[in-house]
Design a protein around this motif. Structure first.
Motif, PDB file in Angstrom:
ATOM      1  N   CYS A   1      -6.916   2.225   1.156  1.00 43.33           N
ATOM      2  CA  CYS A   1      -6.589   1.860  -0.229  1.00 43.33           C
ATOM      3  C   CYS A   1      -7.603   2.475  -1.178  1.00 43.33           C
ATOM      4  O   CYS A   1      -7.238   3.098  -2.184  1.00 43.33           O
ATOM      5  CB  CYS A   1      -6.615   0.341  -0.397  1.00 43.33           C
TER       6      CYS A   1
ATOM      7  N   SER B   1      -7.176  -3.648  -1.313  1.00 42.99           N
ATOM      8  CA  SER B   1      -8.357  -3.377  -0.494  1.00 42.99           C
ATOM      9  C   SER B   1      -9.089  -4.673  -0.164  1.00 42.99           C
ATOM     10  O   SER B   1      -9.898  -4.721   0.760  1.00 42.99           O
ATOM     11  CB  SER B   1      -9.283  -2.399  -1.227  1.00 42.99           C
TER      12      SER B   1
ATOM     13  N   ALA C   1      -2.411   0.680   7.489  1.00 43.74           N
ATOM     14  CA  ALA C   1      -3.169   0.685   6.245  1.00 43.74           C
ATOM     15  C   ALA C   1      -4.416  -0.190   6.337  1.00 43.74           C
ATOM     16  O   ALA C   1      -4.368  -1.297   6.880  1.00 43.74           O
ATOM     17  CB  ALA C   1      -2.287   0.205   5.107  1.00 43.74           C
TER      18      ALA C   1
ATOM     19  N   TYR D   1       0.844   4.183  -2.574  1.00 44.63           N
ATOM     20  CA  TYR D   1       0.489   5.518  -2.087  1.00 44.63           C
ATOM     21  C   TYR D   1       1.573   6.531  -2.445  1.00 44.63           C
ATOM     22  O   TYR D   1       1.292   7.621  -2.934  1.00 44.63           O
ATOM     23  CB  TYR D   1       0.283   5.450  -0.574  1.00 44.63           C
TER      24      TYR D   1
ATOM     25  N   LEU E   1      -4.061  -0.808  -5.683  1.00 51.77           N
ATOM     26  CA  LEU E   1      -4.813  -0.371  -4.502  1.00 51.77           C
ATOM     27  C   LEU E   1      -6.121  -1.149  -4.373  1.00 51.77           C
ATOM     28  O   LEU E   1      -6.539  -1.504  -3.272  1.00 51.77           O
ATOM     29  CB  LEU E   1      -5.084   1.137  -4.579  1.00 51.77           C
TER      30      LEU E   1
ATOM     31  N   PHE F   1       0.834  -1.200   0.000  1.00 49.98           N
ATOM     32  CA  PHE F   1       0.000   0.000   0.000  1.00 49.98           C
ATOM     33  C   PHE F   1       0.873   1.257   0.000  1.00 49.98           C
ATOM     34  O   PHE F   1       0.635   2.205  -0.741  1.00 49.98           O
ATOM     35  CB  PHE F   1      -0.930   0.024   1.225  1.00 49.98           C
TER      36      PHE F   1
END
Lengths: 1116, 625
Positions: free
Chosen positions: B225, B204, B220, B154, B200, B150
């Motif tokens: 996400c 998730s 996270a 990010y 992402l 993640f």
């Protein structure tokens, strides 16, 4: 017929056994030896009507003395009645022989009785006077003058004068001095003696300190410069490093600050030849790596610098930056020679920047706004009130430099030293005291004293003991204690704040007692005087034990030596600090006339206590060496082989260790042709296993032309002509920034917190440096050609040309792109630097007439380095921005083309430049701003147009010249020192007046020398002023480049030696008083502040000038 | 005899020499034994978490980060730090005024710093392993790996939003890699977006929406996400990179076009879909707008909006989707508090933001029906239905004698702006921003344009006594999701009812009349155009000083319009409470305090010059050369 009366050999065991007992735990050496008869020893003996023969017998039993006499001279049946209690043997003998009316000589432990010489006998105790000179009529100090029997001894003073008390039986006296042929001078009936000593074997046997030992001067082919320790006393500064500049050919030195305790000079031997971190020379005191800064010059006997590879290759991986060798004073045979010295000085800054006052300041601020058609922020009446000193609480006018500084400070220095000894034991004791007061103001109302001051106490005791005629034992103990006090923050910070706080914002303290400050800013006066104090104490102990064993019985000329040393340094500091209540600046007065104040921060009433830092280091050093010196006819051979190891622990992860062997072989044919080979083979634990050791050889050749037979008839002109050359390798294992660079490291990085309460905190960790197992030391190949010339026996000239090529310089790669994600760019041995130059010295010593002596000396050093190879970003290579091909520390910036004029703009109001003028990308520009040259011609002035401007901050040329003149009892001397090819780009935050909108920054008094709309001159100091930070005008450029060359009168001194007649009955041999000035005059094109200071805006503790008075005296 | 003794001595010396020489062959054989190695790190739970924390450590700090280091809020037209702070290294002030070029230093230096974290995350992925002895389970390891992934994604989104064109390289680079491997060029924008979006979305599914363990708050989650993904896709659909022909011909070293110049309506659809997905998942995980109520049961918009920023999740704040638990709130609060109260007092906001707030009746000040009156001073205090205590309490919102510009404004205005003459509870007086007075100039530590920011500044922060109430830093909250969703939907399906629904939900909480429903309802914006304007205005106000406006200005391509030219405030040098334009000492008159410059190049940050120098395969961003 001579009769050997007694032969029994009773050794004088007592002294020796005592010594062995004393040192038995330290040494393993024990040696039987010929006894040395101690004439100073006291005996108690009674002769009750004994015949002379019996007297001699008893004396032999008691002392081991043997008596040789002819019955023709002495009636040995004559009876004597005498009684001695704890009298020196010599006194006993004198009395006995005086009564027998004969004289005697003492040879080892044998008394030879001579026929009574009428002349000798009539001579009563008397004092003779005289002077000792060399062949050049130069007075010789420290020559030993002794009576024939060695009973009375003295040494000559600085003027070569001596006085000696004779015993009745003396018929001659001897004069001796290292480097000269000893002379026996028969006694005259009257008159003064002038003794001229011949250089011993034309000074060729004089001993020179070289790496790991000494060499005969004739054999020296390395580039070595020495200086008389006395010349290191020319300044009153604490740090000896401040006296090096200009004094020694080959040293580049600059003093960048004057703050007590932090005023050491930066110095380099032959400049800088690496862009790595370690640039300073290796400094060895008595053969051990130590600092010279806190030594007192009085402790020093010899000071030499080793400049080329021939001289420094033996130091291997540690010698690349040159070596300084300092030996401390050792005892000399003779009765205790006590000398004392005291000096008291008044110091004041060489130069402080000058600021304009508050009213002028505000007028400048208003004019900036008015020029762009706005109204000034500061009203007329406010400016008038400041001018008229109406209510200084509300309309202050503070010069913060004046507020935090006193006008004067002081320093004093005192030394007492004792030196003397016998053939068995010699000692040198030096004690010194140094005190320095600082310039920083204190508040007398406070019980504590926050002003900066420093006290230092040095001691050094060197003892040499001949435990046997072939075994010498040395013990050196030295050290110091240094105490400093100051306000609890750095003085540099104080200076920066004094520059930062404008003169009009608030007074130092309100008349009602509150201390103001602008929130988040400081009140420099309060910072200096109201914050308590810090006590810093540093101490150092240096010890050394050495044993030297002469192995001549085994092999003539062979000696072995072992040395062990440990040093310990510690530094502690205690901070007693508080913070006063601070108030926001008053905004006016209320109806009762009280200042309207609001508190900014709450302080505390009492001093806190905090132990701030406590650190130290220790080092241990072990060395063993074998030396061999021998002559076979004209073939002089010298050899040396040595092992050493050093362990230095400063609390780092692991101690720093070095280990190595070194050797020297020197061959010299009849003092004319000299060849030398040196090597160092040593290692450092910084490198990967298998890469730790390196071999560093050097070769040197010399030709002593003046010793050639064909030069004999020219000797009166060319007293010395010597050519020498050397080539060799030396290394440097001190890699900047990274230790154990073969290991990959893990770094700490910013941490992170998790948790609903922000309470799950983890320190961050990430990859650190990449290890590089192939890493190795820097290697420098040094070559040197030198000539030494002596002319007319008065002039000495020495010139050296050098070239140094350093490779494998340790550097962080600069071409690895950031997108690769490495935390730190990898390190590598990548760089190569060439350094070349010249150093020379000239010295003249001339006795112009019996009363007038003149000496002149000068040095000149020029070192120019150039980066040949380094890792550079690809787009930079070959452009003006590249630092390859430039000296290390080359200044970079833009080239200015004067200031913009209206004609450069198509639209002045909007700041639009004409299309043919390169676009300036650093921020908006207006007429009066600095215009830069578009070097790459792309129509845009941006970072790509930066180029090398000026030179380096560190000077490339250092020179000095001075003279000493002595007329009868008066002496006068001066010394100038200067640097050249040194530059600085001045500027920095708030440097351009007004740029913080009056919130920060003082204005120098040249503020009126500026571009204005009404007076748009180009030849101004300041471009257009603005009330914001003008990014365009603040750039490093030729506009702000200044040549920082200067010449300084380092020293001027007048001395007067009191006539001996006045001193005689005080048991004082020499008494000299002097007045001295240091740094009294500085000449430079740069006028704003002292050009030597290491800052770009002048805000640092200034270098000090001083006037001092002192006295030197030697007791008999 | 003698000779023998000498010999013994000499032999002793030689023996000692020899001894030292031989015994010391291992003298240098030392290596530091406590140097951490990667292996040691990942054998140990705490050190493993240290490494993970290192990866997280560049998550932006929405307090001091957005203000001082990253500078997103000053770069936008929201925040106005004292211009005098440029002297203290606030390079962002130079950047505002056009003193900005590829060599300008920018502390966060994302171009270099984020790849370090990304590399660190890959090292983590390669090395982290279960450690049953310390209760690091297989499951925990797979979660941590997902976290690391993640962070990689990010950080790539941050790089994308900052620079647009970036070198994109997955995995680890070898330190001895060849120049070709090291010197990589930029990848087309959309390619990186596609990778990040998918990554992402994949993550998730792996990560939980919430952690039950209190200590894992901030790690996270699937919501994070989806939130980062939704924001990225909104950015990728926006005019700056969707159909922007200004970058035609801007190609990388391989000749590929970096920004596709053709417009794609699908991008808005994807963006709307991403926000809807996020909305659904967030709501099903219990996230909702934070509200506080008056005693009579009505929403207290003052406390709701203020405390949404201060309350922690365990205090009932479910609006936060992505928080940085630890921020530098101390410096933020201190720089925003008036200098006469112990603060630095120079963290201002712009007149432009002051003017953006609606009136109490929900209308903009330039709406003829708004009743906005700028000149004059109020005759009486204003009292509203609120328990907000910062203005003397009892519902008092403004005092008598307040400059009329500041009266009858919407609640969010009072929570966001500290103006001259506003009540200051902690000091028990009004603010005095006049030059020469407690909180005013002429120093740099004073509001250079007559305002200080009040939003996010804790009223109980007391610099003199060192008190500073804790609150997490909000990087993403549900309120933004509503507006993101409304914006994307208005572009892709202009008449979708959700648009109005979510804009109105924001206005309801803010205590502003809604469009087409509720008390004092305003007319519904009549067209897609009008709705877009309404959404933009709502975002400006609702999300002010939360690090979002600068991104909005850039993606909407309105930089030249709103960030270029004179910036206004009240008269810094004014010493009198007067609004007479002709009185130079009058404080209350609109005055220029700064001229700002924003040109086409400013839509992207420049690639640092040193990096352009190193890597010949990079192309500088448009306009920076």
């Amino acid at each position: 017929m001579y009769k050997l009366l007694m032969t029994s050999r009773k050794q004088n065991k007592f002294a020796r056994n005592f010594l062995c007992l004393f040192f038995g735990s330290l040494i393993w050496l024990f040696s039987s030896a010929k006894p040395i008869f101690d004439v100073q020893k006291n005996i108690t003996i009674d002769f009750n009507n004994l015949p002379v023969k019996q007297v001699f017998k008893e004396l032999n039993t008691k002392t081991g003395l043997k008596f040789i006499y002819s019955p023709n001279d002495i009636d040995d049946s004559k009876r004597i009645s005498m009684s001695f209690k704890e009298q020196p043997i010599l006194t006993v003998l004198d009395k006995i022989f005086l009564s027998l009316k004969v004289s005697y000589t003492l040879n080892d432990n044998t008394i030879i009785v001579k026929r009574g010489s009428k002349q000798a006998l009539v001579q009563e105790d008397r004092l003779i006077e005289g002077r000792v000179l060399n062949k050049r009529q130069v007075a010789l100090a420290n020559a030993t003058v002794a009576t024939g029997l060695g009973k009375n001894k003295t040494s000559t003073d600085d003027n070569g004068q001596f006085k000696l008390r004779l015993d009745p039986q003396d018929s001659y006296f001897t004069v001796s001095l290292v480097g000269y042929v000893s002379q026996r001078v028969p006694l005259k009936t009257n008159g003064e003696y002038t003794v001229v000593l011949a250089d011993s074997i034309s000074a060729l046997d004089e001993v020179v300190v070289v790496g790991f030992g000494t060499q005969r001067r004739a054999s020296v082919v390395g580039a070595i410069t020495t200086i008389e320790p006395k010349r290191l006393q020319i300044g009153t500064s604490r740090s000896m490093s401040n006296n090096l500049a200009g004094q020694l050919a080959g040293i580049i030195a600059v003093q960048r600050s004057g703050e007590p305790g932090y005023d050491n000079s930066n110095f380099w031997i032959r400049g800088i030849s690496t862009f790595g971190g370690s640039r300073g020379p290796l400094i060895l005191v008595d053969g051990v790596e130590r600092s010279l800064d806190n030594m007192d010059p009085e402790e020093i006997e010899s000071f030499s610098i080793l400049k080329d590879a021939a001289a420094s290759a033996v130091y291997g991986v540690r010698g690349a930056n040159g070596v300084i060798l300092i030996n401390t004073k050792r005892g000399k045979v003779g009765k205790p020679n006590v000398s004392a010295r005291f000096e008291q000085g008044i110091t004041s800054p060489v130069q402080l920047p000058k600021f304009v006052g508050a009213a002028d300041y505000l007028e400048v601020m208003n004019s900036i706004r008015e020029e762009r058609g706005e109204q000034g922020l500061y009203s007329k009446e406010r400016i008038e009130n400041i001018r008229n000193h109406t209510d200084p609480d509300l309309y202050p006018d503070v010069n913060w430099l004046d507020a935090v500084l006193r006008d004067h400070a002081g320093n004093s220095r005192a030394n007492v030293s004792v030196n003397g000894g016998s053939d068995i034991l010699r000692y040198s004791l030096v004690t010194s005291y140094y005190r320095e007061g600082g310039l920083i103001e204190r508040d007398e109302k406070q019980a504590w004293n926050s002003s900066s001051r420093l006290n230092r106490y040095n001691v050094r005791s060197n003892v040499d003991i001949n435990v046997s005629p072939t075994t010498l034992f040395r013990l050196n103990i030295g050290g110091y204690l240094q105490d400093r006090t100051r306000a609890p923050q750095s003085v540099d910070e104080l200076f920066q704040e004094a520059f930062t706080i404008p003169p009009f914002v608030h007074p130092t303290i309100y008349s009602s007692g509150e201390i103001p400050r602008t929130p988040q800013r400081t009140n420099p006066w309060a910072l200096a005087t109201q914050r308590g104090y810090e006590r810093i104490s540093a101490s150092k102990i240096e010890s050394l034990f050495a044993v030297e064993q002469d192995l001549s019985f085994w092999l003539k000329g062979l000696k072995a030596r072992g040395l062990f040393s440990f040093d310990r340094y510690s530094n502690t500091s205690v901070v007693r600090s508080k913070s006063p209540d601070y108030y926001n600046p008053a905004i006016g007065r209320d109806e009762n006339g009280k200042l309207k104040l609001v508190i900014d921060s709450y302080g505390q009433e009492f001093l806190g206590y905090e132990k701030n830092s406590d650190w130290g280091d220790k080092s241990m050093y072990l060395e063993g060496a074998i030396n061999y010196v021998q002559s076979f006819g004209g073939h002089n051979v010298e050899g040396m082989f040595l092992y050493n190891q050093r362990n230095y622990d400063n609390g780092d992860l692991l101690p720093y260790r070095n280990q190595g062997i070194a050797g020297r072989f020197s061959y010299n044919y009849s003092n004319r042709y000299i060849a030398e080979f040196n090597f160092g083979y040593n290692g450092s634990e910084n490198f990967a296993p298998g890469k730790r050791y390196g071999f560093f050889p050097s070769f040197a050749l010399g030709w002593y032309i003046s010793e050639e037979p064909f030069m004999e008839h020219l000797k009166s002109t060319f007293s010395k002509v010597k050519l020498r050359g050397s080539y060799g390798l030396v290394g440097n294992d001190k890699l900047d920034g990274r230790r154990f660079a073969y290991i990959t490291t893990i770094n700490e990085t910013g941490g992170y917190s998790w948790g609903l309460n922000n309470d799950f905190k983890r320190n961050g960790r990430m990859e650190g440096d990449q290890g590089n197992s192939g890493l190795t030391w820097e290697t420098v190949a040094k070559s040197n050609i030198g000539i030494e010339l002596g002319l007319w026996k008065a002039l000495e000239f020495q010139l050296d040309l050098f070239n140094e090529d350093r490779k494998n310089i340790f550097m962080q790669r600069r071409s690895i792109p950031g997108s690769s994600g490495f935390t730190n760019a990898p390190w590598a041995n990548f760089g190569r630097v060439n350094n070349k130059g010249i150093d020379m010295s000239l010295e003249l010593n001339k006795q112009l007439n019996p009363n007038l002596f003149l000496s002149v000396r000068s040095t000149f050093t020029y070192a120019l380095n150039k980066i040949l190879e380094q890792d550079e970003p690809s787009a930079v290579i070959g452009t003006s921005r590249s630092s390859t091909g430039k000296p290390i520390g080359q200044l970079f910036g833009f080239i200015d083309e004067g200031l913009f004029t209206d004609a450069d703009f198509s639209d002045v109001a909007n700041g639009t430049l004409r299309p043919d003028i390169p676009k300036h990308t650093f921020g908006p520009v207006r007429p009066g701003d600095i215009k830069y040259r578009d070097l790459n011609g792309d129509g845009v002035v941006d970072a790509l147009d930066r180029t090398a401007i000026g030179g380096t901050e560190d000077p490339q040329i250092v020179f000095g010249f001075g003279s000493n003149l002595r007329y009868k009892a008066v002496d006068f001397g001066f010394f100038f020192q200067g640097v050249s090819r040194t530059y600085r780009i001045i500027g920095g935050s708030n440097f351009i007046p007004g740029s913080a909108n009056g919130a920060m920054g003082n204005m120098f008094d040249n503020v009126s020398d500026r571009w204005t709309v009404d007076n748009p001159r180009q030849d101004v100091f300041y471009p257009r002023l603005s009330d914001y930070q003008s990014a365009n005008n603040n750039l490093a450029s030729t506009w702000w480049l200044r040549d920082m060359s200067f010449i300084r009168l380092r020293n001027i001194e007048v001395g007067y030696s009191l006539p001996p007649k006045l001193l005689d009955h005080l048991a004082i041999r020499n008494f000299r008083v002097f007045i001295r000035g240091n740094n009294l005059l500085t000449v430079s094109d740069f006028k704003l502040w002292d050009p030597e200071l290491g800052v770009n805006n002048g805000m640092r503790y200034p270098i000090m000038k001083s006037v001092s008075m002192g006295l030197e005296l030697n007791f008999k | 005899m003698k000779t023998i003794k000498y010999k013994i001595n000499s032999i002793l010396i030689l023996a000692v020499l020899g001894f030292t020489a031989t015994s010391c062959s291992k003298y240098l054989d030392k290596s530091p034994d406590d140097q951490l190695t990667l292996e040691m790190i990942f054998k140990d739970k705490t050190r493993t978490e240290d490494w993970l924390a290192g990866i997280y450590s560049n998550v932006p700090d929405p307090y001091w980060g957005n203000t001082r280091t990253l500078g997103w809020d000053p770069l936008s037209d929201d925040m106005a730090p004292s211009t005098g702070w440029e002297q203290f290294g606030w390079s962002v002030i130079g950047m505002q005024t056009g003193n900005w070029n590829p060599s300008t230093s920018w502390d966060p230096n994302y171009w270099v710093e984020l790849p370090k974290r990304i590399r660190s995350a890959y090292i983590f992925l390669d090395n982290v392993k279960p450690n049953p002895a310390q209760l690091v389970t297989e499951e925990e390891v797979s979660l941590m790996k997902a976290e690391a992934r993640f962070m990689i994604a990010y950080y790539y989104t941050l790089l994308l939003e900052t620079y647009g064109a970036i070198p994109f390289h997955l995995g680890l680079t070898d330190p001895n890699a060849s120049a070709e491997e090291l010197m990589i060029g930029q990848t087309p924008f959309d390619q990186v977006v596609q990778w990040a979006e998918k990554e992402l979305l994949d993550l998730s599914v792996i990560l939980p929406a919430k952690y039950s363990a209190a200590q894992k708050y901030g790690r996270a989650t699937s919501i994070m996400c989806l939130a980062v993904r939704a924001r990225l896709l909104l950015f990728a659909a926006s005019p700056l990179v969707n159909g922007n022909t200004a970058y035609t011909g801007f190609v990388n070293n391989k000749g590929e076009t970096i920004f596709d110049g053709t417009y794609s309506a699908d991008k808005w659809k994807t963006a709307a879909g991403a926000s809807r997905l996020l909305l659904e998942k967030a709501e099903s995980a219990g996230h909702k707008l934070y509200m506080e109520y008056n005693a009579d049961g009505t929403i207290d918009p003052f406390l709701s909006y203020q405390n949404m920023l201060f309350r922690r999740p365990q205090d009932g704040n479910d609006e936060i989707l992505f928080a940085r638990p630890e921020c530098n709130i101390w410096e933020y609060d201190r720089h925003a508090q008036p200098r006469g109260t112990g603060g630095n007092g120079g963290l201002g906001i712009t007149q432009s933001l002051v003017d953006a707030f609606f009136m109490e009746n929900g209308r903009a000040i330039d709406d003829p029906l708004s009743g906005y009156q700028e000149k004059g001073f109020s005759k009486a205090a204003e009292v509203r239905n609120t328990r907000w205590a910062e203005s003397q309490g009892n519902g008092k919102v403004t005092l008598e004698g307040t400059y009329n510009m500041y009266t009858h404004r919407e609640p969010r205005f009072y929570i966001s702006v500290l103006y001259n003459g506003a009540w200051y509870r902690r000091e028990n007086r009004t603010t005095e921003f006049y030059s020469g007075n407690w909180d005013g100039g002429p120093t740099h530590d004073a509001p250079q344009n007559g305002y200080l920011v009040r939003k996010k500044v804790h009223p109980d922060h007391d610099p003199r006594n060192g008190t500073n109430p804790y609150r997490p830093g909000i990087l993403y909250r549900l309120g933004e999701v509503y507006l993101n969703y409304a914006e994307a939907l208005n572009e892709s399906e202009p008449n979708h009812p959700d648009i109005l629904k979510y804009v109105n939900l924001i206005r309801l909480r803010a205590g502003v009349p809604q469009y087409g429903s509720g008390k004092d309802a305003l007319p519904v914006p009549s067209s897609q155009e009008a709705m877009r304007k309404a959404i933009w205005s709502e975002r400006r106000v609702e999300l002010n000083n939360e690090g979002i406006r600068y991104r909005d200005v850039r993606r909407w391509k309105i930089g030249e319009a709103v960030l270029n030219g004179n910036f206004y405030g009240m008269n810094f040098s004014g010493t009198e409470k007067d609004d007479n334009e002709s009185n130079p000492k009058a404080f209350f008159k609109r005055s220029v305090y700064q001229k700002r410059i924003f040109t086409a190049k400013n839509y992207w940050f420049p690639i640092p010059q040193v990096e352009i120098d190193k890597n010949p395969n990079l192309v500088q961003n448009p306009g920076w050369k």
